[in-house]
Scaffold this active site. Structure first.
Site, PDB file in Angstrom:
ATOM      1  CB  THR A 188      -0.925   0.029   1.229  1.00 37.14           C
ATOM      2  OG1 THR A 188      -0.125  -0.102   2.410  1.00 37.14           O
ATOM      3  CG2 THR A 188      -1.923  -1.107   1.178  1.00 37.14           C
ATOM      4  NE  ARG A 210       6.953   1.274   3.272  1.00 40.21           N
ATOM      5  CZ  ARG A 210       6.156   1.695   4.257  1.00 40.21           C
ATOM      6  NH1 ARG A 210       5.960   0.928   5.309  1.00 40.21           N
ATOM      7  NH2 ARG A 210       5.558   2.876   4.197  1.00 40.21           N
ATOM      8  CB  SER A 223       6.570   5.376   6.149  1.00 40.71           C
ATOM      9  OG  SER A 223       5.670   6.119   6.926  1.00 40.71           O
ATOM     10  CG  HIS A 224       6.182   3.801  10.605  1.00 42.91           C
ATOM     11  ND1 HIS A 224       5.431   3.675   9.462  1.00 42.91           N
ATOM     12  CD2 HIS A 224       5.966   2.672  11.322  1.00 42.91           C
ATOM     13  CE1 HIS A 224       4.779   2.526   9.487  1.00 42.91           C
ATOM     14  NE2 HIS A 224       5.083   1.888  10.602  1.00 42.91           N
ATOM     15  CE  LYS A 239       4.147   7.567  -0.806  1.00 46.01           C
ATOM     16  NZ  LYS A 239       3.382   7.988   0.384  1.00 46.01           N
ATOM     17  NE  ARG A 292       2.343   5.642   9.790  1.00 38.85           N
ATOM     18  CZ  ARG A 292       2.073   4.432  10.250  1.00 38.85           C
ATOM     19  NH1 ARG A 292       2.042   4.200  11.555  1.00 38.85           N
ATOM     20  NH2 ARG A 292       1.833   3.429   9.417  1.00 38.85           N
ATOM     21  CD  GLU A 334      -5.840   2.074  11.156  1.00 32.79           C
ATOM     22  OE1 GLU A 334      -4.865   1.387  10.846  1.00 32.79           O
ATOM     23  OE2 GLU A 334      -6.618   2.569  10.304  1.00 32.79           O
ATOM     24  CB  SER A 335      -1.862   3.835  11.037  1.00 32.78           C
ATOM     25  OG  SER A 335      -2.164   4.276   9.725  1.00 32.78           O
TER      26      SER A 335
END
Length: 555
Positions: A42, A46, A151-152, A161, A314, A397-398
């Site tokens: 998504t 990675r 990302s994190h 991406k 985020r 929610e993340s």
């Protein structure tokens, strides 16, 4: 839970950056090994050079495939290219830049120097949308982009991406085509390595420099009430957690004159200053209480402290009176505030949430007389609505979300952690209450949820069956003592498959989804009848799913 979760990283936790970079250049992936092939999830491809899954060959192949994809789609405008602070992002950006330019793509790479060279995901999305504003959907001159980021994820990881002209994450049709072509190139004799060698050092003539930071920071007044933050004298601190937002927060402070302190040592490729996540790994997740122990010492000094992950898509919100807010709680507060303080947003536009986000959001949207758009997991599902203006807020929610400009037009179609952190300051400035105080008032009105996610072991066969369930596979009529009101395998907002199952009652719900990377199923659950009832919902959920999969007798 790791025994050192929430504690400061030690020397043994740190990566060898030189070995990581050497492996990126020297490792030749084996395309016959599934784990070493190109695979888009998504959030892009990675992997790690240490596992042979993120190397010069991978990035050359993906970049060449994207150049071909653009040509097939008739996209001839510039491609914006940015990278975060992960060690692998820097050489991967160079590989991509050279391969794309050698393929005749006009590349707009970062003009920044030092920490300002790094590009947050929302800044790249914003740049694409700004360039494409006013252009028709079939205009071949539209721009697209690539952001190099995992990302994190931990420091040893790399990520890549693609964002098409709509500015948000590419859909499955695009990523499937790109991954398939990249794997063909990876397997061809000489393949991607030959592409990389041919481009190496000789193609920068097709690269131009672009001021991502200036374009983003200077336009923030179009989406956030910076005057209110400045005039109210809100004191806030922002911790970039060593990510790409370091120079952005400094520029926001200096250009907009707000009382903002930028925390942390800046960019550290080993992230030696971080506190370990739940599993003992260094991970830049600002929604994790273990990770955000990094900012605990500042809670008494600042009424509001925010955090971002490595690519700043985020957000983490820490208030002096309550500590780190649950991401679901802040999303509900943000939506409630925005619906009351964005008068130019169309009343007919929807509020978007993923189906595993809190049902408190449903109650907020209904209480304010607005429309809810509930979609599967993945921010890409919000992109069409944010682009058209039919959706004014999209959140998951993340701790990922974005919303529209003050006038209702699109700001970014990818997650924007900087934006949500600034919104927390605007809420404090305009209402005189912290976001956590606003949350307490909200649940006093609408009910307080108890929410949790657990991972249950699942074989590949079980995961495959879970993803193919239909409502008819559920024969129970009650969940933890309440009548079942809905059984979903498709998202109500757009009819797309959720890849699992969601069961709802008037007071609770659960959703079960197979993990894409591990042999587990993720079970999300929530109850408005308290933690004890939540535990009942979780137990009932596992029993119901086992029965639906044909592995347990009815309770």
């Amino acid at each position: 839970m790791h025994e050192r979760a929430g504690r400061r990283a030690q020397a043994e936790d740190l990566i060898d950056v030189d070995a990581l970079i050497a492996a990126y250049h020297d490792t030749v992936p084996d395309p016959d090994v599934p784990a070493q092939r190109v695979a888009f999830g998504t959030s892009g491809h990675r992997g790690s050079s240490l596992r042979g899954s993120f190397t010069d060959a991978h990035i050359a192949a993906i970049s060449a495939a994207i150049a071909e994809y653009r040509a097939e789609q008739g996209i001839s405008g510039p491609l914006f290219l940015g990278a975060d602070t992960h060690p692998l992002s820097i050489p991967a950006e160079r590989t991509a830049r050279e391969v794309l330019a050698a393929a005749g793509v006009r590349v707009l790479a970062s003009a920044g120097v030092g920490d300002a060279w790094f590009v947050p995901t929302p800044a790249l999305s914003h740049a694409i949308l700004t360039y494409n504003r006013g252009r028709a959907e079939d205009d071949p001159g539209r721009a697209d982009g690539i952001v190099v980021t995992p990302s994190h994820n931990p420091p040893s990881d790399g990520g890549f991406k693609y964002n098409p002209p709509h500015g948000g994450p590419a859909d499955t049709d695009a990523t499937s085509w790109i991954a398939a072509r990249a794997n063909e190139l990876l397997a061809a004799p000489g393949g991607a390595r030959a592409i990389a060698r041919a481009a190496d050092g000789g193609a920068d003539a097709g690269v131009e420099r672009f001021d991502f930071l200036g374009g983003y920071v200077d336009a923030l007044g179009e989406v956030i009430d910076l005057d209110a933050i400045r005039d109210a004298g809100v004191r806030m601190a922002a911790h970039p957690l060593g990510g790409a937002s370091v120079a952005y927060w400094e520029a926001i402070r200096d250009r907009h004159g707000i009382d903002l302190t930028v925390l942390g040592p800046g960019v550290d490729p080993q992230w030696a200053f971080m506190h370990l996540d739940w599993d003992g790994k260094i991970r830049m997740d600002p929604s994790s209480a273990h990770v955000m122990s990094t900012v605990d010492e500042f809670r008494e000094e600042f009424p509001l402290v925010t955090g971002n992950d490595a690519d700043a898509d985020r957000h983490g919100i820490v208030t002096g009176d309550a500590g780190l807010m649950n991401p679901n709680h802040f999303l509900a507060v943000a939506i409630d505030y925005l619906l009351a303080h964005r008068p130019e947003w169309p009343a007919s536009a929807a509020i978007g949430k993923t189906l595993v986000s809190s049902a408190l959001i449903d109650r907020v949207v209904a209480a304010r007389g607005r429309t809810l758009l509930e979609v599967p997991v993945g921010f890409k599902w919000f992109v069409p609505g944010l682009s058209s203006g039919e959706v004014v807020f999209g959140g998951e929610e993340s701790a990922g979300a974005s919303f529209q400009r003050l006038d209702g037009s699109a700001w970014s179609t990818d997650k924007d952690g900087i934006l949500l952190a600034l919104l927390a300051a605007e809420i404090q400035a305009v209402t005189g209450q912290s976001p956590s105080e606003r949350y307490r008032a909200l649940v006093a009105e609408l009910g307080e949820p108890a929410y949790a996610r657990v991972d249950a072991a699942a074989t590949p066969e079980q995961k495959a069956r879970l993803g193919k369930l239909s409502p008819a596979d559920v024969t129970q009529t009650e969940l933890a003592g309440d009548p079942i009101t809905a059984i979903l395998t498709e998202a109500p907002g757009n009819g797309a498959s959720i890849g699992g199952l969601k069961v709802e009652t008037a007071n609770s719900w659960f959703a079960a989804r197979p993990s894409g990377t591990e042999d587990v199923m993720k079970i999300y659950a929530e109850s408005f009848r308290g933690p004890a009832h939540l535990a009942e919902v979780q137990a009932a959920a596992q029993q119901l799913v086992s029965q639906a999969l044909g592995e347990a007798e009815p309770a």
